[in-house]
Design a protein around this motif. Structure first.
Motif, short mmCIF file in Angstrom:
data_model
loop_
_atom_site.label_atom_id
_atom_site.label_comp_id
_atom_site.label_asym_id
_atom_site.label_seq_id
_atom_site.Cartn_x
_atom_site.Cartn_y
_atom_site.Cartn_z
N ASP A 192 0.81 -1.22 0.00
CA ASP A 192 0.00 0.00 0.00
C ASP A 192 0.85 1.27 0.00
O ASP A 192 0.49 2.27 -0.63
CB ASP A 192 -0.92 0.02 1.22
N TYR A 193 1.94 1.25 0.72
CA TYR A 193 2.69 2.48 0.93
C TYR A 193 3.89 2.66 -0.01
O TYR A 193 4.33 3.78 -0.25
CB TYR A 193 3.19 2.56 2.38
N VAL A 194 4.43 1.57 -0.51
CA VAL A 194 5.63 1.67 -1.34
C VAL A 194 5.21 1.80 -2.79
O VAL A 194 4.53 0.93 -3.34
CB VAL A 194 6.54 0.44 -1.13
N ALA A 195 5.62 2.89 -3.43
CA ALA A 195 5.18 3.16 -4.80
C ALA A 195 5.75 2.15 -5.78
O ALA A 195 5.04 1.60 -6.62
CB ALA A 195 5.60 4.58 -5.20
N ASP A 196 7.06 1.90 -5.71
CA ASP A 196 7.69 0.93 -6.59
C ASP A 196 7.55 -0.45 -5.96
O ASP A 196 8.23 -0.78 -4.99
CB ASP A 196 9.18 1.27 -6.79
N ALA A 209 9.09 5.60 2.38
CA ALA A 209 7.65 5.44 2.19
C ALA A 209 6.90 5.33 3.51
O ALA A 209 5.77 5.81 3.65
CB ALA A 209 7.37 4.23 1.31
N LEU A 210 7.51 4.66 4.51
CA LEU A 210 6.82 4.42 5.77
C LEU A 210 7.12 5.45 6.85
O LEU A 210 6.56 5.38 7.94
CB LEU A 210 7.18 3.02 6.30
N LYS A 211 7.94 6.43 6.53
CA LYS A 211 8.27 7.45 7.51
C LYS A 211 7.03 8.29 7.85
O LYS A 211 6.31 8.76 6.97
CB LYS A 211 9.37 8.37 6.96
N ASP A 212 6.77 8.43 9.13
CA ASP A 212 5.66 9.26 9.65
C ASP A 212 4.28 8.73 9.26
O ASP A 212 3.28 9.46 9.36
CB ASP A 212 5.79 10.71 9.18
N GLN A 213 4.19 7.48 8.85
CA GLN A 213 2.88 6.90 8.54
C GLN A 213 2.27 6.30 9.81
O GLN A 213 2.97 6.04 10.79
CB GLN A 213 3.00 5.82 7.45
N GLU A 214 0.94 6.09 9.77
CA GLU A 214 0.23 5.49 10.89
C GLU A 214 -0.59 4.29 10.42
O GLU A 214 -1.11 4.30 9.31
CB GLU A 214 -0.71 6.50 11.55
N ILE A 215 -0.68 3.29 11.27
CA ILE A 215 -1.53 2.13 11.04
C ILE A 215 -2.43 1.97 12.26
O ILE A 215 -1.95 1.80 13.38
CB ILE A 215 -0.70 0.84 10.84
#
Length: 583
Positions: free
Chosen positions: A483-487, A517-523
Motif C-alpha cells: 500500500d505504501y511503497v510506490a515501486d 515510504a513508511l516514515k511518519d505513517q500510521e496504522i
C-alpha cells in the motif's frame, strides 16, 4: 412440515404472516421455531443471511411474550441500525393482531429522547444495536432484569465490528435464567467462546454446513496484475449489462476512490462507507433499493444489515482479511431462492486464498478469463439488438411522426439504416475498447513468478514496531508494504513476528525506498517506526518470538486510471492510514 399452522403458533400470528405472503416455513424456520416454542433451552442457530432468520426467532418470541406484563421481556441485539429497523418492522407486521404488545427499536443516529419515551410507555420487546442498548442501560433507562429472552442476531458480525466489550457488559446485566438464542452465519472461535461464557448447554441447529455459502451462488475469480484490477472491474461490469450488485473493498479510502472513478467513467454507481452521514446513507440506500443505482461500492461494515434480495452479483474488489467475511459477502446475492454470482478479482499471490476459500466453503471456484474488448462489444451489441427487437411500439403516438421520418431516411437502404443506427448507439463503446490489451495473466507469467523465488537475492533485515500485540500477521505486513511503497517490484524474504515488534527481509536495493515510504505513517492510529535492523539492538525480556515465515513480494506497478470514453492519468500512490490488505 407443510405450512406455518402446523408449527403451533396462535391464530393471530398465522393471520398476520398469511397476509404478508408467508406460506411454507424455510428450513431454518422449520427447525428453530418448534425448538424455541417447546423448550427454554438456549439455542445456537447457524444459517446464512436471506434464509428467514428474523421469522425464525421473531414468531416464537411473539408467541411467548405476555402483553399483560408491562415490563421488557425480550431483547434482540443486532449489528447495525438498518438491520435493527428491518427486524422491528418485521416484528410489528407479525404482531399486528396481538393487542397490547409494545416493540421499540433503539439505535444510534436517532433521537434518544424519543426512544426513551417509547421504552417508558409500553414495551415488552426491544430491538437494538449494542452501543445504544448499553448507553440506555448505563443511563438507567433500559432495565433488563425482567427479560426472559435474549436474541443475538448476526452475532459473528457484531464481534467483527468490535462489539465484544459492549456485548459482555449487556449480557452480564441480564438474568442468568433467560433463554438465549444466538443466530450466526459462521461459527468462529469468538462465537464458541461467547457460547461457553453466556449460554447454558445450548442446542446447536444448523441449516447447511458451517461456514459455507448459499447453495445457489456461483463463485468465480479473475486473476490479473494488481495494476489492472480496476480495469478488470470495469470489464466485468461491461460484460454484464444488467448487473445489480455490491463491490466490496477493504477500506473507506478504497471505496471512495473506486466509486469516484466508476462515476467519472460513466457507471451508475455510488459509495457506502462510514464517512457518510446517516441521511446520506439513507439516500444512497433508497436509490439502490429502487434500482436507480446499479453498483454500490461498500466496506464490509457499511454493508451490514442491508436488506436487498435481488442482487445479481457480489464483486470482491479485494479479498477480505478474514476469509469467513467472504461467506457474508457472497451471501448478499442468491437470496430468497434466486441465483447469484460472487466474483473475486485477485492477483497471482492470492491463489492460496482461493484454495482456502474452496476448502472452507466446500464450493468450487471457477477461474474466468477477463473478457476482451471484442467480447464485450459483441455482448453489448447483441443485447442492444434484443432490446430493439422487444421494444413496445405505440402506433397511435408515433403515427403522426412517421411521414417526416420516412421522408428524411428514404434515401437509405435497410442495411445502411441498421448500420447507422447501431453505430450511433455504439461508437463510443467500440472506440473505447479498440486495441484494448488482454488483462489475463498467462500461465508462463505465473511460472516465471514461481521460478523467481529460487533466484539469489541480497536481502536487508528491517525492524518494524508492530507485532502480535497489534494483530500483525505476515499477510498484513505484506499488504502494508504494497500500500505504501510506490515501486512494488521488490521481494520479501523471511518474516519474524514477535510480540511487540517484528523483523522482515526485503531486497537490499529497496530498503531506502521502504524507509522513505513508511516514515511518519500510521496504522490503526499507531505511528510506524521502521529501521534497518542491527544485531541484538531490539531485545526485550517480555518479547516472545512468533513463527518465521517465508514470502515473496511479487512484482507490482503503480495502478493507472483510465476513463471510460476518454484518456485518463495515473492515480499515484494512495496514503492510507487504516488498512489491512492481504497480498
Amino acid at each position: 412440515m407443510e405450512n406455518f399452522s402446523d408449527i403451533g403458533l396462535r391464530p393471530e400470528i398465522i393471520q398476520a404472516i398469511t397476509e404478508i405472503g408467508y406460506e411454507k416455513p424455510t428450513p431454518i424456520q422449520e427447525k428453530v421455531i418448534p425448538a424455541i416454542l417447546s423448550t427454554d433451552r438456549d439455542i445456537i442457530a447457524l444459517a446464512q443471511t436471506g434464509t428467514g432468520k428474523t421469522a425464525a426467532f421473531g414468531l416464537p418470541l411473539i408467541e411467548k411474550i405476555d402483553p399483560s406484563r408491562k415490563v421488557i421481556q425480550g431483547l434482540i441485539l443486532c449489528p447495525t441500525r438498518e438491520l435493527g429497523i428491518q427486524i422491528y418492522n418485521d416484528l410489528e407486521n407479525y404482531s399486528k393482531y396481538i393487542g397490547g404488545l409494545g416493540i421499540t427499536a433503539v439505535y444510534g443516529g436517532a433521537s434518544m429522547r424519543d426512544q426513551i419515551r417509547s421504552l417508558r410507555h409500553n414495551c415488552q420487546i426491544v430491538v437494538g444495536t449494542p452501543g445504544r442498548v448499553l448507553d440506555l442501560i448505563e443511563r438507567g433507562e433500559l432495565d433488563l432484569r425482567s427479560i426472559s429472552f435474549l436474541v443475538l442476531d448476526e452475532a459473528d458480525e457484531m464481534l467483527n465490528m468490535g462489539f465484544q466489550k459492549d456485548l459482555d457488559a449487556i449480557l452480564s446485566t441480564s438474568p442468568e435464567d433467560r433463554q438465549t438464542l444466538l443466530f450466526s452465519a459462521t461459527m468462529p472461535q469468538a462465537i464458541a467462546r461467547m457460547a461457553r461464557n453466556y449460554m447454558r448447554q445450548p442446542e446447536e441447529i444448523s441449516v447447511g454446513t458451517r461456514n459455507t455459502g448459499a447453495a445457489n451462488v456461483v463463485h468465480e475469480f479473475y486473476m490479473v496484475h494488481a495494476k489492472d484490477r480496476y480495469e478488470a472491474l470495469k470489464r466485468i461490469a461491461d460484460i454484464h449489462p444488467d448487473i445489480y450488485g455490491i463491490i466490496f473493498c477493504r477500506t473507506r479510502t478504497d471505496t471512495t476512490e473506486i466509486s469516484r472513478k466508476l462515476i467519472h467513467d460513466g457507471y451508475n454507481a455510488a459509495v457506502l462507507n462510514g464517512d457518510l452521514s446517516q441521511s446520506q446513507r439513507d439516500h444512497v440506500m433508497e436509490q439502490f433499493r429502487s434500482g436507480q443505482l446499479q453498483l454500490l461500492v461498500a466496506t464490509d461494515v457499511a454493508a451490514r444489515g442491508l436488506d436487498v434480495n435481488d442482487l445479481t452479483h457480489v464483486i470482491n474488489y479485494q479479498l477480505p482479511d478474514e476469509l469467513e467475511v467472504y461467506i457474508h459477502r457472497s451471501g448478499r446475492t442468491g437470496r430468497a431462492g434466486k441465483s447469484g454470482t460472487s466474483i473475486s478479482i485477485i492477483h497471482t499471490r492470492e491463489s492460496r486464498q482461493i484454495r482456502l476459500l474452496e476448502n472452507m466453503s466446500g464450493k468450487k471456484f471457477i477461474r474466468k478469463r477477463v473478457p476482451t474488448g471484442e467480447e464485450i462489444c459483441e455482448r453489448r451489441l447483441y443485447q442492444l439488438v434484443k432490446k430493439v427487437e422487444s421494444v413496445e411500439v405505440n402506433e397511435e403516438q408515433i403515427a403522426s411522426f412517421l411521414p417526416a421520418i420516412n421522408q428524411q431516411l428514404e434515401s437509405m437502404s435497410k442495411e445502411e439504416l441498421i448500420k447507422r443506427f447501431f453505430s450511433f448507439e455504439f461508437n463510443q463503446f467500440l472506440n473505447y475498447y479498440k486495441n484494448s490489451p488482454d488483462l489475463n495473466i498467462q500461465d508462463n507469467e505465473r511460472s516465471s513468478d514461481r521460478s523467481g523465488k529460487k533466484d539469489k537475492i541480497s536481502y536487508t533485515r528491517m525492524f518494524i514496531n508492530l507485532g502480535e500485540k497489534h494483530q500483525l500477521q505476515p499477510a498484513r505486513l505484506m499488504g502494508i508494504l504494497n500500500d505504501y511503497v510506490a515501486d512494488r517490484r521488490f521481494r520479501i524474504g523471511k518474516i519474524d513476528i514477535l510480540r511487540k515488534f517484528s523483523f522482515f527481509e526485503v531486497d537490499s536495493h529497496m530498503a531506502p525506498e521502504i524507509l522513505r515510504a513508511l516514515k511518519d505513517q500510521e496504522i490503526d492510529g499507531r505511528k510506524i517506526e521502521v529501521d534497518i535492523a542491527k544485531p541484538d539492538q531490539y531485545q526485550s525480556k517480555d518479547t516472545q518470538p512468533g513463527k518465521s515465515h517465508k514470502s515473496e513480494g511479487g512484482n507490482f506497478n503503480r495502478k493507472t486510471g483510465n476513463n471510460r470514453f476518454s484518456e485518463g492519468g495515473g492515480e499515484g500512490r494512495k496514503n492510507k492510514k487504516k488498512n489491512k490488505r492481504v497480498h
